[in-house]
Design a protein around this motif. Structure first.
Motif, PDB file in Angstrom:
ATOM      1  N   SER A  40       0.860  -1.180   0.000  1.00 30.32           N
ATOM      2  CA  SER A  40       0.000   0.000   0.000  1.00 30.32           C
ATOM      3  C   SER A  40       0.903   1.239   0.000  1.00 30.32           C
ATOM      4  N   ASP A  41       0.799   2.052  -1.047  1.00 30.58           N
ATOM      5  CA  ASP A  41       1.655   3.234  -1.170  1.00 30.58           C
ATOM      6  C   ASP A  41       1.238   4.336  -0.199  1.00 30.58           C
ATOM      7  N   VAL A  42      -0.061   4.489   0.025  1.00 29.01           N
ATOM      8  CA  VAL A  42      -0.560   5.547   0.907  1.00 29.01           C
ATOM      9  C   VAL A  42      -0.200   5.252   2.363  1.00 29.01           C
ATOM     10  N   LEU A  43      -0.406   3.996   2.794  1.00 28.19           N
ATOM     11  CA  LEU A  43      -0.142   3.623   4.185  1.00 28.19           C
ATOM     12  C   LEU A  43       1.320   3.251   4.429  1.00 28.19           C
ATOM     13  N   LYS A  44       2.061   3.047   3.339  1.00 27.92           N
ATOM     14  CA  LYS A  44       3.473   2.654   3.415  1.00 27.92           C
ATOM     15  C   LYS A  44       3.664   1.381   4.243  1.00 27.92           C
ATOM     16  N   HIS A  54      -7.101 -13.553 -11.152  1.00 29.48           N
ATOM     17  CA  HIS A  54      -7.820 -12.533 -11.909  1.00 29.48           C
ATOM     18  C   HIS A  54      -7.796 -11.191 -11.179  1.00 29.48           C
ATOM     19  N   ALA A  55      -8.020 -11.213  -9.873  1.00 28.63           N
ATOM     20  CA  ALA A  55      -8.001  -9.970  -9.093  1.00 28.63           C
ATOM     21  C   ALA A  55      -6.594  -9.387  -9.027  1.00 28.63           C
ATOM     22  N   LEU A  56      -5.591 -10.242  -9.004  1.00 31.21           N
ATOM     23  CA  LEU A  56      -4.204  -9.769  -8.977  1.00 31.21           C
ATOM     24  C   LEU A  56      -3.878  -9.009 -10.262  1.00 31.21           C
ATOM     25  N   ARG A  57      -4.359  -9.503 -11.380  1.00 27.74           N
ATOM     26  CA  ARG A  57      -4.176  -8.792 -12.655  1.00 27.74           C
ATOM     27  C   ARG A  57      -4.934  -7.470 -12.643  1.00 27.74           C
ATOM     28  N   SER A  58      -6.112  -7.450 -12.041  1.00 35.44           N
ATOM     29  CA  SER A  58      -6.902  -6.223 -11.965  1.00 35.44           C
ATOM     30  C   SER A  58      -6.220  -5.178 -11.094  1.00 35.44           C
ATOM     31  N   VAL A  59      -5.584  -5.614 -10.007  1.00 31.33           N
ATOM     32  CA  VAL A  59      -4.843  -4.693  -9.142  1.00 31.33           C
ATOM     33  C   VAL A  59      -3.711  -4.040  -9.930  1.00 31.33           C
ATOM     34  N   GLU A  60      -2.985  -4.839 -10.700  1.00 28.25           N
ATOM     35  CA  GLU A  60      -1.895  -4.299 -11.513  1.00 28.25           C
ATOM     36  C   GLU A  60      -2.431  -3.349 -12.587  1.00 28.25           C
ATOM     37  N   HIS A  61      -3.556  -3.700 -13.177  1.00 32.46           N
ATOM     38  CA  HIS A  61      -4.132  -2.883 -14.245  1.00 32.46           C
ATOM     39  C   HIS A  61      -4.602  -1.516 -13.736  1.00 32.46           C
ATOM     40  N   ARG A  62      -5.179  -1.489 -12.538  1.00 30.69           N
ATOM     41  CA  ARG A  62      -5.695  -0.232 -11.982  1.00 30.69           C
ATOM     42  C   ARG A  62      -4.616   0.631 -11.349  1.00 30.69           C
ATOM     43  N   GLY A  63      -3.401   0.116 -11.240  1.00 30.03           N
ATOM     44  CA  GLY A  63      -2.311   0.940 -10.744  1.00 30.03           C
ATOM     45  C   GLY A  63      -1.974   0.730  -9.283  1.00 30.03           C
ATOM     46  N   GLY A  64      -2.259  -0.440  -8.739  1.00 24.89           N
ATOM     47  CA  GLY A  64      -1.867  -0.745  -7.375  1.00 24.89           C
ATOM     48  C   GLY A  64      -3.047  -1.033  -6.466  1.00 24.89           C
ATOM     49  N   LEU A  65      -2.724  -1.468  -5.271  1.00 23.29           N
ATOM     50  CA  LEU A  65      -3.739  -1.869  -4.303  1.00 23.29           C
ATOM     51  C   LEU A  65      -4.629  -0.706  -3.879  1.00 23.29           C
ATOM     52  N   ASP A  66      -4.040   0.459  -3.661  1.00 25.86           N
ATOM     53  CA  ASP A  66      -4.813   1.618  -3.200  1.00 25.86           C
ATOM     54  C   ASP A  66      -5.883   2.015  -4.212  1.00 25.86           C
ATOM     55  N   ALA A  67      -5.500   2.112  -5.474  1.00 23.63           N
ATOM     56  CA  ALA A  67      -6.455   2.492  -6.523  1.00 23.63           C
ATOM     57  C   ALA A  67      -7.544   1.437  -6.681  1.00 23.63           C
ATOM     58  N   TYR A  68      -7.166   0.159  -6.578  1.00 28.85           N
ATOM     59  CA  TYR A  68      -8.147  -0.918  -6.716  1.00 28.85           C
ATOM     60  C   TYR A  68      -9.187  -0.855  -5.599  1.00 28.85           C
ATOM     61  N   LEU A  69      -8.714  -0.692  -4.357  1.00 31.41           N
ATOM     62  CA  LEU A  69      -9.638  -0.690  -3.221  1.00 31.41           C
ATOM     63  C   LEU A  69     -10.561   0.523  -3.233  1.00 31.41           C
ATOM     64  N   LEU A  70     -10.033   1.685  -3.604  1.00 32.78           N
ATOM     65  CA  LEU A  70     -10.866   2.889  -3.611  1.00 32.78           C
ATOM     66  C   LEU A  70     -11.975   2.802  -4.656  1.00 32.78           C
ATOM     67  N   ALA A  81     -10.299  -6.368   3.834  1.00 36.58           N
ATOM     68  CA  ALA A  81     -10.108  -5.432   2.724  1.00 36.58           C
ATOM     69  C   ALA A  81     -10.930  -4.155   2.926  1.00 36.58           C
ATOM     70  N   ARG A  82     -12.139  -4.284   3.513  1.00 35.53           N
ATOM     71  CA  ARG A  82     -12.950  -3.088   3.781  1.00 35.53           C
ATOM     72  C   ARG A  82     -12.289  -2.197   4.813  1.00 35.53           C
ATOM     73  N   ARG A  83     -11.691  -2.797   5.842  1.00 39.40           N
ATOM     74  CA  ARG A  83     -10.970  -2.009   6.850  1.00 39.40           C
ATOM     75  C   ARG A  83      -9.778  -1.296   6.227  1.00 39.40           C
ATOM     76  N   LEU A  84      -9.064  -2.015   5.359  1.00 44.40           N
ATOM     77  CA  LEU A  84      -7.912  -1.430   4.686  1.00 44.40           C
ATOM     78  C   LEU A  84      -8.344  -0.284   3.773  1.00 44.40           C
ATOM     79  N   LYS A  85      -9.474  -0.448   3.087  1.00 41.45           N
ATOM     80  CA  LYS A  85     -10.000   0.601   2.211  1.00 41.45           C
ATOM     81  C   LYS A  85     -10.347   1.848   3.023  1.00 41.45           C
ATOM     82  N   ARG A  86     -10.944   1.655   4.197  1.00 44.15           N
ATOM     83  CA  ARG A  86     -11.295   2.777   5.059  1.00 44.15           C
ATOM     84  C   ARG A  86     -10.041   3.518   5.524  1.00 44.15           C
ATOM     85  N   GLU A  87      -8.988   2.773   5.897  1.00 47.93           N
ATOM     86  CA  GLU A  87      -7.723   3.388   6.315  1.00 47.93           C
ATOM     87  C   GLU A  87      -7.097   4.183   5.179  1.00 47.93           C
ATOM     88  N   ILE A  88      -7.118   3.628   3.975  1.00 50.61           N
ATOM     89  CA  ILE A  88      -6.520   4.292   2.813  1.00 50.61           C
ATOM     90  C   ILE A  88      -7.281   5.564   2.484  1.00 50.61           C
TER      91      ILE A  88
END
Length: 99
Positions: A40-44, A54-70, A81-88
């Motif tokens: 996570s780039d935002v939370l470091k 499939h989801a791993l490819r989608s994470v890479e396509h959207r530009g990382g975990l932060d962008a995917y979760l948001l 994952a919902r808790r992590l999304k809230r933190e981000i």
């Protein structure tokens, strides 16, 4: 451990094995799950998750975990994952409010 992707919600499906004689017996279609560590780039920090290929490819396509979760909807994400999304979301809005 449930056989479910923490990001996309993919889970086990059921169906039939069909023989040449058309006999049907029940079977399970398992998702292609991988245990991965995502950054996570935002939370470091790094986060361990069970994610489908499939989801791993989608994470890479959207530009990382932060962008995917948001961008992802809460109904398909796991509790972790919902808790992590809230933190981000909270961490990404804090620098914008300080400016």
């Amino acid at each position: 451990m449930a056989r479910r992707c923490e990001l996309s919600g993919k889970a086990v499906l059921t169906g039939n094995n069909v023989s040449h004689a058309k006999r049907r017996t029940r079977r399970r279609f398992l998702p292609n799950l991988c245990n991965v560590t995502l950054q996570s780039d935002v939370l470091k920090k790094r986060v361990r998750m069970t994610v489908s290929a499939h989801a791993l490819r989608s994470v890479e396509h959207r530009g990382g975990l932060d962008a995917y979760l948001l961008k992802a909807g809460d109904d398909e994400l796991s509790l972790k994952a919902r808790r992590l999304k809230r933190e981000i979301a909270k961490a990404s809005q804090a620098p914008a409010a300080a400016s």
